[in-house]
Design a protein around this motif. Structure first.
Motif, PDB file in Angstrom:
ATOM      1  N   THR A 276       0.827  -1.209   0.000  1.00 40.56           N
ATOM      2  CA  THR A 276       0.000   0.000   0.000  1.00 40.56           C
ATOM      3  C   THR A 276       0.861   1.259   0.000  1.00 40.56           C
ATOM      4  O   THR A 276       0.593   2.208  -0.747  1.00 40.56           O
ATOM      5  N   LEU A 277       1.900   1.278   0.821  1.00 42.88           N
ATOM      6  CA  LEU A 277       2.775   2.448   0.892  1.00 42.88           C
ATOM      7  C   LEU A 277       3.487   2.684  -0.423  1.00 42.88           C
ATOM      8  O   LEU A 277       3.626   3.830  -0.883  1.00 42.88           O
ATOM      9  N   LEU A 278       3.943   1.601  -1.023  1.00 42.00           N
ATOM     10  CA  LEU A 278       4.672   1.743  -2.284  1.00 42.00           C
ATOM     11  C   LEU A 278       3.740   2.177  -3.414  1.00 42.00           C
ATOM     12  O   LEU A 278       4.097   3.031  -4.232  1.00 42.00           O
ATOM     13  N   SER A 279       2.537   1.609  -3.418  1.00 42.74           N
ATOM     14  CA  SER A 279       1.575   1.958  -4.463  1.00 42.74           C
ATOM     15  C   SER A 279       1.155   3.421  -4.379  1.00 42.74           C
ATOM     16  O   SER A 279       0.822   4.046  -5.393  1.00 42.74           O
ATOM     17  N   ASP A 285       7.840   6.193   4.483  1.00 45.02           N
ATOM     18  CA  ASP A 285       7.133   5.263   5.367  1.00 45.02           C
ATOM     19  C   ASP A 285       7.381   3.814   4.942  1.00 45.02           C
ATOM     20  O   ASP A 285       7.439   2.912   5.779  1.00 45.02           O
ATOM     21  N   PHE A 286       7.540   3.616   3.633  1.00 41.90           N
ATOM     22  CA  PHE A 286       7.830   2.274   3.119  1.00 41.90           C
ATOM     23  C   PHE A 286       9.108   1.725   3.760  1.00 41.90           C
ATOM     24  O   PHE A 286       9.130   0.608   4.289  1.00 41.90           O
ATOM     25  N   LEU A 308       9.864  -4.510  -6.019  1.00 43.01           N
ATOM     26  CA  LEU A 308       9.302  -3.319  -5.423  1.00 43.01           C
ATOM     27  C   LEU A 308      10.320  -2.545  -4.608  1.00 43.01           C
ATOM     28  O   LEU A 308      10.325  -1.316  -4.601  1.00 43.01           O
ATOM     29  N   VAL A 309      11.188  -3.243  -3.911  1.00 47.98           N
ATOM     30  CA  VAL A 309      12.240  -2.554  -3.159  1.00 47.98           C
ATOM     31  C   VAL A 309      13.154  -1.785  -4.105  1.00 47.98           C
ATOM     32  O   VAL A 309      13.488  -0.613  -3.874  1.00 47.98           O
TER      33      VAL A 309
END
Length: 319
Positions: A276-279, A285-286, A308-309
């Motif tokens: 969710t944070l990345l999207s 926060d991620f 994603l990282v």
């Protein structure tokens, strides 16, 4: 303080615990559904009224006066409220109401929910009376809106018999359907006063003492409305609250199987948060949450974690 004198009454077989706050539009339906139960045993209704200002308190007082042989009303003050994660909770009201119960068995129903089967209490108590190796029973429910329209029919599909290893932190038991042995929940651990999702802790504590029975029949209605406990809590806060609850369970219960299941649940929750944070491009926060996952295996989550990282690192460098 209690509105009437409970010392004048014989102890019932069942205590139905109702905690309520700002439920003016719902509390009558809740109490009527309890009073409509067809049973062959004695039961009492413990109402914990938490200082409502919308007329809920006055309605509860009417019921206590009209059903003096059945209803015991306890009037709380907002000065007694326990705050959890900065938000007021009904924890003090519930704990003190629970302490006032005298039944061998305890049933729960919050003031904005209600029962839809007049034989619910009899069926669950009869099962516990004839199956001493079980400590908790619960049933299927419909989700309804503020006027009682079904928004999600009978969503629960569990095994009919479950153990502590299967239940603790792994399933959602709707509080309004629970009937359990009071002897299996004699006290509350310190963690219970600190986590927002208290129901998961109660279920875990009860299942540690015996098996859990699930009735597939729909016997209650869980109401979602604008004044509910979780109103105003966004997705991230709900997931954070869930992490707090699962972590408290992880530290409290010794069973290796329970710990393994809880660690998997925590991993999945971290995965949802990170996704969710990345999207939503919340990269700071991620990485803050990513540091917290060091002890949990989140590589098997449904997204390509390494991809994603790397994507997040690239975005941060671009800034």
């Amino acid at each position: 303080m209690p509105m009437n004198n409970e010392n004048d009454r014989a102890a019932p077989l069942v205590s139905v615990c109702v905690v309520t706050y700002q439920h003016k539009d719902f509390i009558r339906q809740c109490l009527d559904s309890i009073l409509s139960q067809r049973v062959n045993f004695s039961y009492e209704i413990i109402i914990g009224e938490d200082g409502s200002t919308d007329g809920t308190r006055e309605i509860c007082q009417q019921y206590a006066e009209h059903y003096p042989d059945k209803v015991r009303l306890f009037l709380r003050s907002r000065s007694e409220v326990i705050y959890i994660n900065g938000r007021p909770s009904g924890r003090f009201n519930f704990i003190e109401s629970y302490k006032a119960t005298r039944g061998t068995y305890i049933a729960l129903c919050e003031g904005d929910d209600y029962w839809t089967n007049n034989d619910k209490l009899q069926k669950q108590v009869t099962f516990l009376e004839t199956n001493p190796d079980f400590t908790l029973t619960h049933t299927n429910v419909d989700h309804v809106d503020k006027v009682g329209n079904v928004t999600l029919p009978a969503p629960l599909h569990y095994k009919e018999v479950m153990t502590h290893d299967e239940v603790a932190g792994q399933i959602t038991v709707q509080t309004l359907t629970m009937v359990f042995r009071r002897s299996a929940l004699a006290s509350f651990p310190p963690e219970y006063y600190k986590i927002f999702n208290a129901d998961v802790f109660i279920v875990a504590l009860l299942s540690e003492k015996g098996k859990v029975k699930f009735f597939t029949e729909v016997m209650g209605a869980y109401r979602k409305h604008g004044g509910g406990t979780f109103t105003g809590i966004d997705f991230m806060q709900k997931q954070s609250n869930k992490l707090d609850s699962l972590t408290a369970l992880l530290h409290h219960f010794p069973s290796p199987k329970v710990k393994s299941g809880l660690r998997n649940s925590i991993s999945r929750t971290y995965g949802r948060i990170l996704y969710t944070l990345l999207s939503s491009h919340q990269y700071a926060d991620f990485f803050r949450f990513l540091k917290k996952t060091i002890y949990f295996d989140i590589t098997n989550f449904r997204f390509s974690f390494s991809h994603l990282v790397n994507h997040a690192i690239k975005k941060v460098k671009q800034k």
